[in-house]
Design a protein around this motif. Structure first.
Motif, PDB file in Angstrom:
ATOM      1  N   TRP A   3      13.427  14.988 -35.981  1.00  0.00           N
ATOM      2  CA  TRP A   3      12.844  13.830 -36.663  1.00  0.00           C
ATOM      3  C   TRP A   3      13.642  12.562 -36.421  1.00  0.00           C
ATOM      4  N   ILE A   4      14.935  12.693 -36.075  1.00  0.00           N
ATOM      5  CA  ILE A   4      15.764  11.521 -35.812  1.00  0.00           C
ATOM      6  C   ILE A   4      15.199  10.720 -34.637  1.00  0.00           C
ATOM      7  N   ASN A   5      14.645  11.428 -33.643  1.00  0.00           N
ATOM      8  CA  ASN A   5      14.094  10.778 -32.471  1.00  0.00           C
ATOM      9  C   ASN A   5      12.595  10.502 -32.589  1.00  0.00           C
ATOM     10  N   TYR A   6      12.036  10.696 -33.778  1.00  0.00           N
ATOM     11  CA  TYR A   6      10.603  10.472 -33.958  1.00  0.00           C
ATOM     12  C   TYR A   6      10.290   8.987 -33.775  1.00  0.00           C
ATOM     13  N   THR A   7       9.385   8.696 -32.860  1.00  0.00           N
ATOM     14  CA  THR A   7       9.022   7.317 -32.543  1.00  0.00           C
ATOM     15  C   THR A   7       7.802   6.891 -33.359  1.00  0.00           C
ATOM     16  N   LEU A   8       7.964   5.800 -34.096  1.00  0.00           N
ATOM     17  CA  LEU A   8       6.857   5.268 -34.882  1.00  0.00           C
ATOM     18  C   LEU A   8       5.875   4.522 -33.980  1.00  0.00           C
ATOM     19  N   PHE A   9       6.435   3.673 -33.107  1.00  0.00           N
ATOM     20  CA  PHE A   9       5.641   2.947 -32.121  1.00  0.00           C
ATOM     21  C   PHE A   9       6.598   2.316 -31.116  1.00  0.00           C
ATOM     22  N   THR A  10       6.057   1.720 -30.073  1.00  0.00           N
ATOM     23  CA  THR A  10       6.895   1.057 -29.076  1.00  0.00           C
ATOM     24  C   THR A  10       6.827  -0.448 -29.279  1.00  0.00           C
ATOM     25  N   PHE A  11       7.927  -1.108 -28.919  1.00  0.00           N
ATOM     26  CA  PHE A  11       8.038  -2.546 -29.123  1.00  0.00           C
ATOM     27  C   PHE A  11       8.337  -3.197 -27.779  1.00  0.00           C
ATOM     28  N   ALA A  12       7.721  -4.345 -27.520  1.00  0.00           N
ATOM     29  CA  ALA A  12       7.926  -5.079 -26.265  1.00  0.00           C
ATOM     30  C   ALA A  12       7.629  -4.199 -25.052  1.00  0.00           C
ATOM     31  N   GLY A  13       6.626  -3.365 -25.177  1.00  0.00           N
ATOM     32  CA  GLY A  13       6.200  -2.573 -24.044  1.00  0.00           C
ATOM     33  C   GLY A  13       6.810  -1.194 -23.944  1.00  0.00           C
ATOM     34  N   ASP A  14       8.141  -1.129 -23.968  1.00  0.00           N
ATOM     35  CA  ASP A  14       8.779   0.171 -23.727  1.00  0.00           C
ATOM     36  C   ASP A  14       9.938   0.494 -24.665  1.00  0.00           C
ATOM     37  N   ARG A  15      10.190  -0.331 -25.672  1.00  0.00           N
ATOM     38  CA  ARG A  15      11.289  -0.063 -26.604  1.00  0.00           C
ATOM     39  C   ARG A  15      10.780   0.732 -27.803  1.00  0.00           C
ATOM     40  N   PRO A  16      11.276   1.963 -27.989  1.00  0.00           N
ATOM     41  CA  PRO A  16      10.787   2.777 -29.104  1.00  0.00           C
ATOM     42  C   PRO A  16      11.371   2.338 -30.440  1.00  0.00           C
ATOM     43  N   VAL A  17      10.554   2.351 -31.456  1.00  0.00           N
ATOM     44  CA  VAL A  17      11.000   2.098 -32.825  1.00  0.00           C
ATOM     45  C   VAL A  17      11.057   3.455 -33.513  1.00  0.00           C
ATOM     46  N   LEU A  18      12.284   3.921 -33.824  1.00  0.00           N
ATOM     47  CA  LEU A  18      12.474   5.248 -34.383  1.00  0.00           C
ATOM     48  C   LEU A  18      12.407   5.240 -35.909  1.00  0.00           C
ATOM     49  N   LEU A  19      12.055   6.392 -36.472  1.00  0.00           N
ATOM     50  CA  LEU A  19      11.993   6.529 -37.923  1.00  0.00           C
ATOM     51  C   LEU A  19      13.351   6.290 -38.554  1.00  0.00           C
ATOM     52  N   ILE A  20      14.421   6.793 -37.923  1.00  0.00           N
ATOM     53  CA  ILE A  20      15.762   6.629 -38.487  1.00  0.00           C
ATOM     54  C   ILE A  20      16.165   5.155 -38.529  1.00  0.00           C
ATOM     55  N   ASP A  21      15.683   4.366 -37.552  1.00  0.00           N
ATOM     56  CA  ASP A  21      15.973   2.930 -37.550  1.00  0.00           C
ATOM     57  C   ASP A  21      15.330   2.244 -38.750  1.00  0.00           C
ATOM     58  N   LEU A  22      14.091   2.623 -39.056  1.00  0.00           N
ATOM     59  CA  LEU A  22      13.380   2.028 -40.182  1.00  0.00           C
ATOM     60  C   LEU A  22      14.030   2.404 -41.508  1.00  0.00           C
ATOM     61  N   ILE A  23      14.380   3.687 -41.658  1.00  0.00           N
ATOM     62  CA  ILE A  23      15.021   4.154 -42.891  1.00  0.00           C
ATOM     63  C   ILE A  23      16.351   3.436 -43.113  1.00  0.00           C
ATOM     64  N   THR A  24      17.142   3.348 -42.045  1.00  0.00           N
ATOM     65  CA  THR A  24      18.443   2.682 -42.134  1.00  0.00           C
ATOM     66  C   THR A  24      18.282   1.213 -42.493  1.00  0.00           C
ATOM     67  N   SER A  25      17.280   0.569 -41.903  1.00  0.00           N
ATOM     68  CA  SER A  25      17.042  -0.849 -42.162  1.00  0.00           C
ATOM     69  C   SER A  25      16.723  -1.103 -43.633  1.00  0.00           C
ATOM     70  N   ILE A  26      15.842  -0.298 -44.182  1.00  0.00           N
ATOM     71  CA  ILE A  26      15.434  -0.476 -45.584  1.00  0.00           C
ATOM     72  C   ILE A  26      16.613  -0.243 -46.533  1.00  0.00           C
ATOM     73  N   LEU A  27      17.354   0.838 -46.294  1.00  0.00           N
ATOM     74  CA  LEU A  27      18.505   1.147 -47.150  1.00  0.00           C
ATOM     75  C   LEU A  27      19.579   0.071 -47.037  1.00  0.00           C
ATOM     76  N   GLY A  28      19.826  -0.400 -45.819  1.00  0.00           N
ATOM     77  CA  GLY A  28      20.854  -1.419 -45.615  1.00  0.00           C
ATOM     78  C   GLY A  28      20.520  -2.725 -46.304  1.00  0.00           C
ATOM     79  N   LEU A  29      19.296  -3.163 -46.159  1.00  0.00           N
ATOM     80  CA  LEU A  29      18.878  -4.405 -46.805  1.00  0.00           C
ATOM     81  C   LEU A  29      18.955  -4.302 -48.323  1.00  0.00           C
TER      82      LEU A  29
END
Length: 210
Positions: A3-29
């Protein structure tokens, strides 16, 4: 732990947005927002944030930042205790059960700056030898040491912590972009805004001895 590598969607064509990135962002903010508002509840969110950061850095092979997380957890526990158990002369004028905001002396500030450069250089050299997979050992180490200093200052409720955090945020933007993170550069930009607001807010608390 796929699940750490689960991709929510791609950004700017080929950059993956991972679930762990979103979770970390919300908690950090959430964590820095609460800290900037002088809320002790930032520590409870901080425990979850530390765990999420560990997983995210592990996924990106940023080993110096990864190894920081157990230390961050210890500092978070220490800060939680200090903020809620002040000595008599450290009590806030608003709430006697809370630690008041204070400042470092110029001598202490000079020592902190020297410590950052010395430790970061040594850590970066060691990291380069021990973990060659780390793409940016010296930048990674510099961010690691800066975060450690900023967290210690935050745990002691020193106004100066926000200056350290602003430097951390600027450095982290460069680091996250270099390894392909999508959400974290945006989050770090929001951290900059929060850091500036908190810098001014804590100055008011310092003057009120709150």
């Amino acid at each position: 732990m796929d699940w750490i590598n689960y991709t929510l969607f791609t950004f700017a064509g080929d950059r993956p947005v991972l679930l762990i990135d979103l979770i970390t962002s919300i908690l950090g903010l959430t964590c820095v927002f609460l800290a900037g508002r002088n809320s002790k509840y930032n520590f409870w969110v901080g425990y979850l944030y530390t765990t999420a950061l560990f997983l995210m850095f592990w996924n990106k092979n940023l080993y110096a930042s990864l190894l920081l997380q157990p230390v961050s957890l210890a500092i978070n526990i220490f800060g939680h205790w200090r903020w809620t158990h002040p000595r008599k002369e450290e009590e806030s004028s608003v709430d006697a059960s809370a630690l008041k905001v204070s400042m470092l002396s110029w001598t202490e500030r000079a020592f902190a700056v020297a410590a950052v450069f010395m430790i970061a250089a040594l850590w970066g050299l060691s990291l380069d030898k021990l973990f060659p997979a780390d793409p940016h050992p010296y930048l990674d180490s510099c961010v690691t040491v800066l975060i450690l200093i900023a967290q210690l200052l935050s745990a002691m409720k020193k106004w100066d912590c926000w200056i350290a955090w602003l430097i951390v945020n600027i450095t982290q933007i460069a680091l996250h972009i270099s390894v392909g993170h999508v959400f974290m550069p945006i989050v770090c930009s929001l951290y900059l805004v929060n850091g500036l607001v908190s810098l001014l807010g804590w100055m008011k608390l310092y003057r009120k001895k709150a």
